[in-house]
Structures are given as structure tokens and as C-alpha cells.
Write a protein that holds these residues in place. Structure first.
Motif, PDB file in Angstrom:
ATOM      1  N   TRP A  26      -1.568  14.837   8.502  1.00 38.68           N
ATOM      2  CA  TRP A  26      -1.517  13.726   7.562  1.00 38.68           C
ATOM      3  C   TRP A  26      -1.966  12.409   8.188  1.00 38.68           C
ATOM      4  N   ARG A  30      -5.061  10.182   6.687  1.00 45.85           N
ATOM      5  CA  ARG A  30      -5.009   8.757   6.372  1.00 45.85           C
ATOM      6  C   ARG A  30      -6.188   8.022   6.995  1.00 45.85           C
ATOM      7  N   ASN A  33      -9.156   8.689   4.781  1.00 52.24           N
ATOM      8  CA  ASN A  33      -9.115   7.947   3.522  1.00 52.24           C
ATOM      9  C   ASN A  33      -9.444   6.472   3.737  1.00 52.24           C
ATOM     10  N   GLU A  34      -8.915   5.890   4.794  1.00 50.67           N
ATOM     11  CA  GLU A  34      -9.166   4.473   5.049  1.00 50.67           C
ATOM     12  C   GLU A  34     -10.624   4.222   5.421  1.00 50.67           C
ATOM     13  N   GLY A  53      -6.005   9.652  -1.422  1.00 50.04           N
ATOM     14  CA  GLY A  53      -5.270   8.617  -0.711  1.00 50.04           C
ATOM     15  C   GLY A  53      -4.957   7.408  -1.553  1.00 50.04           C
ATOM     16  N   TRP A 370       1.157   9.930   3.157  1.00 51.40           N
ATOM     17  CA  TRP A 370       1.008   8.970   4.249  1.00 51.40           C
ATOM     18  C   TRP A 370      -0.169   8.028   3.984  1.00 51.40           C
ATOM     19  N   SER A 371      -1.162   8.480   3.233  1.00 53.22           N
ATOM     20  CA  SER A 371      -2.235   7.597   2.787  1.00 53.22           C
ATOM     21  C   SER A 371      -1.789   6.759   1.586  1.00 53.22           C
ATOM     22  N   ASN A 375      -1.046   2.564   1.501  1.00 52.44           N
ATOM     23  CA  ASN A 375      -2.262   1.980   0.954  1.00 52.44           C
ATOM     24  C   ASN A 375      -2.040   0.487   0.702  1.00 52.44           C
TER      25      ASN A 375
END
Length: 506
Positions: A26, A30, A33-34, A53, A370-371, A375
């Protein structure tokens, strides 16, 4: 389709599997996704996983389009081998899932949960006294014995007095620990190459373990249900979910004995690990944020006082307590990968920020909490533990009325969410009312023992995560509160005797 991380081409046969860490995946999700976008495609062999995410995308797909996104992907180890997909967790959306849900509603609808409130209250009072008499053992008391005993008493009408000697508890928890370990994206090659399940057990250690826990779990569930039957025949069975099921067996004739016996165990699987881990994270957050302890203590003193502990009816008058609980569920979610992933049952198209993404039938839909919970588009300064963000009924887009996504989405939302919320409120409020949590001092050196709240180093890995064991200082907030805790615990121990009437064949 949504892009792959870094637009990297998946490898033949294995896809992006080699890029997915076996531990704490996870965190990598993240990062992706970022760096690359709120929805990505990660290939596990030939099966695409939509890695989400952003809370609004999660709601758009898994809630607003729930008719397309309420099934489950295939899980070779946890589904085919461990459970044969004969549980509500892994069943595909359809008639079998509805049958499991119908039976579980008997325990999880608000009226039923409220009937178990006395159990939670009494066990919570015993927990509080144990934090006074044995503060060094708080990790076991808060997480394992308290939550296990509350859930098993509600499920089977029996207490867990000692987690180290109760064989039923040991079997239940070992089974759940195995599930948590194996049910992680990228952790098992069997999920990439399902044909591996046909290898004989002597060449296939994970298959051997899964089959062992399958049979062990079913034998334990049958034995616990049989114990309730015997208590009922003897007229000594207290109120429990198992007792309710047995009294209404004809209503669940579409469940065979294996499925029927496993229903109370679903409460254990869903409630013990999640609630205990949340309480541990709460203690960690209070230690690191003394200003939160001070403010929540002031509210509890004003509303509750020192002559009694908090009760259910106090909740409406404790907005900061409610905010602390919401924030701990956001800040350190237990089902860190968003719970068990969903699966799409038909082709679909998502329009997002001026782009159209194709999501093919059979895709795995994974909402990485976790994303989502970290966020910054949704939560300002997401790394900070800040209960104030939930005051004044503030809502966050894509999170519904709860302000977080810890219980999942749509038709696959955690069926025990109300049970978990009730248990968390009554226990968390009692801990914050009764005790001050601080850093411990090493008796040998006199130095302060630091605590680690980092997800990278201070938390476990797996399908669910929790703080690694840590020591802390625990003291009653006043002498009056100490006396109240001890008085209430004595009464609770007597009231709980009915759940200690274990049936003895001799």
C-alpha cells in the motif's frame, strides 16, 4: 485504460507483479497514485487491477455504479483453497452472497447490535480495571483479550478469560492471521498463475497451510456451535448470535452446515483484529498528541464527570470524542488496502478530469485507503492527527457522512460497521475518560522510551495492519476515576459470570 505506473509496459505472463512489494504494498501504491494519477492500471498476470487513490472515484465506481462493481475477483489461496469461497467475504455477488448477508443481518442490524451492548459495556469496564492492575500488559488487554471476549461473547455466548490458554480463541485467531498474511496483492504467485493450486501439497507449502486452516477452522466452528446447542438443551445458554441462528435454523435452510456454522466466526474475523488495532492506534495517537488528550479529557469531565464511566447515551453530547474516533479511523486505517477488492462484472467507461478510461469486465477494483485517506485534495495536512477536521459536522467529498472510507463502499460495505462503531465508541470513550497515556521511562537508564507511529517502521504489514507492540505509561486521570473504575469492574465481573458457564460433558 488508466495508465500503468510510469507508463511501464507489463511483462508477458507476470504483468507488473515484480514491481509490487510483498511487504506493505500500500505504500508503493500511494507513491504511484501521487506520481502518476488517481486511477492506475496494475497488471497481475493477465488480470488488470484498477488502483484507486481518490475517494470520489471510489464512490463513483463502487457506490454509484454498484450494480457493476459489487462482485469479487478470484482469490486462489484465500478463496479457492482456504474457504472454497463459502463465506460472505469471498462470495461472488449473487444468490449465495445474499444468503450469507441475510444470515449475518441477524447479528449486525442495529436492533441486534444494541442487544449486545451490555456485553461490550461490561467487558469495557473489566478492561479499564486491568489497565490499572496490569498497565504493562495493556497491549494484550486492549487489543486481544478485550475485543476477542466481547465478540466471542456476542457470537457464541462465552467469554475469553485468557488469550494464551483458550483453545477456541487460539484456533480462531490463527486462522485469521493466516488469512491476513496471504490475502495481499502481489504476495502469492498462485494469484498470477492459478494453475499452481493443482500442485500436490508436498510441493506446495502455501496450499498445504491453506488446507490445514480450512479443516481446522471448520472443526472449530462446528465445535463452538455444538457447545451452544448443548447449553441451550441444558437451559444455560445466554443471548448470542449463535443461539439466535439455532433458534431460527429453518429460516436459513439454504445454508449447509459448513456455511451455517461459519456465520458467528464472521463476527470474529471482522471485529477482533480491526477493533483491537484501532484501539492500539488510538493510544499511540494520544501519546504523541497530548493536546488532544487534554481537550478530550475536558469534554469528558464536563459531560460525564468522575462518578461513572461514559455510556451510549452520552455520544450526542461528546462531539470531540466522536471526532477523535473518526480521525483515528482516517489517520491509521486497519484495512489499509480498502478491505477485500471488488470486481467488475461488465465493461465500463469512467470520465474523469476530461479523460475517458475503459475498465474491462473482470477488472479488480482496489481502493487503497493509504492513498485515499492521505490525499491532500480531500484532507488538509493529511499526515497530521487532527480531530478538529471532523467538528461542526464537516463533510468531505467522496466519504459520505462518516468522513472516512474505513468500512468500504457500496453493497460490499462492511456489514459489521454498526457493531464496530458501537464497540469503538464505548471503549475508546472509556479509555480517554479514565486514563492518561504517555511515554514510558526505561527503569534502567531513566531515559524516555519513544514510540513509533510511522507506517513504514512502526506498523505491521499484511491485509490488515496494526502498531507493532510498544510500551507506554498509563495512569488514571484522577483518584476519583480510579475508584469508579474499580467499583464498576467488580459489578461487571459478576454480571459476566453467565458467559463463563462453559458446558462440560463430564
Amino acid at each position: 485504460m488508466p495508465p500503468t505506473p510510469g507508463n511501464k509496459r507489463p511483462l508477458p505472463f507476470v504483468g507488473n507483479k515484480l514491481d509490487i512489494p510483498k511487504e506493505k504494498s500500500w505504500m508503493k501504491f500511494r507513491e504511484w497514485n501521487e506520481a502518476y494519477g488517481p486511477i492506475l492500471t496494475v497488471w497481475n498476470g493477465s488480470t488488470p487491477t484498477m488502483l484507486i487513490g481518490d475517494p470520489e472515484i471510489a464512490v463513483e465506481l463502487m457506490e454509484k455504479r454498484s450494480t457493476k462493481y459489487s462482485s469479487r475477483p478470484r482469490f486462489v489461496v484465500a478463496g479457492d483453497l482456504l474457504t472454497e469461497n463459502r463465506t460472505i467475504l469471498f462470495a461472488s455477488y449473487g444468490e449465495r452472497w445474499r444468503a450469507y448477508r441475510k444470515a449475518l443481518h441477524l447479528a449486525t442490524m442495529p436492533k441486534s447490535v444494541d442487544s449486545y451492548r451490555p456485553i461490550m459495556e461490561m467487558e469495557g469496564k473489566v478492561l479499564a480495571e486491568q489497565l490499572i492492575s496490569d498497565p504493562a500488559g495493556w497491549y494484550d488487554h486492549s487489543s486481544f483479550r478485550y475485543t476477542a471476549s466481547s465478540v466471542v461473547a456476542a457470537g457464541y455466548g462465552r467469554r475469553i478469560l485468557d488469550i494464551h490458554t483458550d483453545s477456541a480463541y487460539q484456533k480462531l485467531t490463527k486462522n485469521i492471521e493466516f488469512l491476513i498474511r496471504v490475502n495481499v496483492p502481489g504476495a502469492q504467485w498462485h494469484e498470477t498463475f492459478p494453475a499452481l493450486r493443482f500442485l500436490p501439497s508436498f510441493l506446495n507449502p502455501i496450499k498445504k497451510a491453506a488446507l490445514y486452516y480450512r479443516y481446522q477452522g471448520r472443526e472449530n466452528s462446528a465445535a463452538l456451535m455444538d457447545e451452544v446447542r448443548k447449553k441451550m438443551a441444558a437451559g444455560v445458554a445466554p443471548h448470542s448470535y449463535a443461539k439466535q441462528l439455532l433458534e431460527n435454523r429453518e429460516k436459513y435452510a439454504d445454508l449447509d452446515d459448513v456455511e451455517f456454522n461459519g456465520q458467528p466466526g464472521s463476527l470474529f474475523g471482522a471485529g477482533v483484529d480491526t477493533t483491537s488495532a484501532t484501539l492500539q492506534s488510538l493510544v499511540l495517537a494520544l501519546i504523541l498528541n497530548p493536546e488532544v488528550q487534554e481537550r478530550v479529557g475536558e469534554e469528558l469531565d464536563r459531560v460525564v464527570g468522575s462518578q461513572r464511566s461514559p455510556v451510549w447515551e452520552d455520544e450526542a453530547n461528546l462531539p470531540y470524542v466522536q471526532a477523535v474516533i473518526k480521525e483515528i479511523l482516517r489517520w491509521r486505517p486497519v484495512a489499509i488496502l480498502g478491505g477485500t477488492p471488488h470486481a467488475s462484472t461488465e465493461d465500463d467507461v469512467l470520465e474523469w478530469e476530461g479523460k475517458q478510461y475503459f475498465i474491462p469486465k473482470g477488472s479488480i477494483i482496489l481502493g487503497n485507503l493509504w492513498s485515499i485517506h492521505m490525499n491532500p485534495k480531500t484532507y488538509e495536512d493529511p499526515e497530521a492527527f487532527r480531530p478538529e477536521r471532523f467538528l461542526n459536522n464537516r463533510q468531505y467529498t467522496g466519504t459520505g457522512t462518516k468522513g472516512h472510507s474505513s468500512f468500504g463502499w457500496g453493497r460490499r460495505v462492511c456489514p459489521g460497521a454498526y457493531f464496530a462503531e458501537r464497540s469503538l465508541f464505548i471503549t475508546a470513550s472509556r479509555l480517554m475518560w479514565g486514563f492518561k497515556f504517555g511515554k514510558a521511562t526505561d527503569p534502567r537508564t531513566g531515559s524516555v522510551v519513544e514510540v513509533d507511529a510511522s507506517m513504514e517502521t512502526g506498523y505491521t504489514s499484511g491485509f490488515n495492519c496494526r502498531p507493532k507492540p510498544f510500551i507506554c505509561a498509563i495512569v488514571p486521570r484522577s483518584e476519583e476515576i480510579r475508584e469508579t473504575v474499580e467499583r464498576e469492574a467488580r459489578a461487571a465481573v459478576e454480571d459476566l459470570r453467565v458467559f463463563e458457564n462453559f458446558y462440560d460433558d463430564d
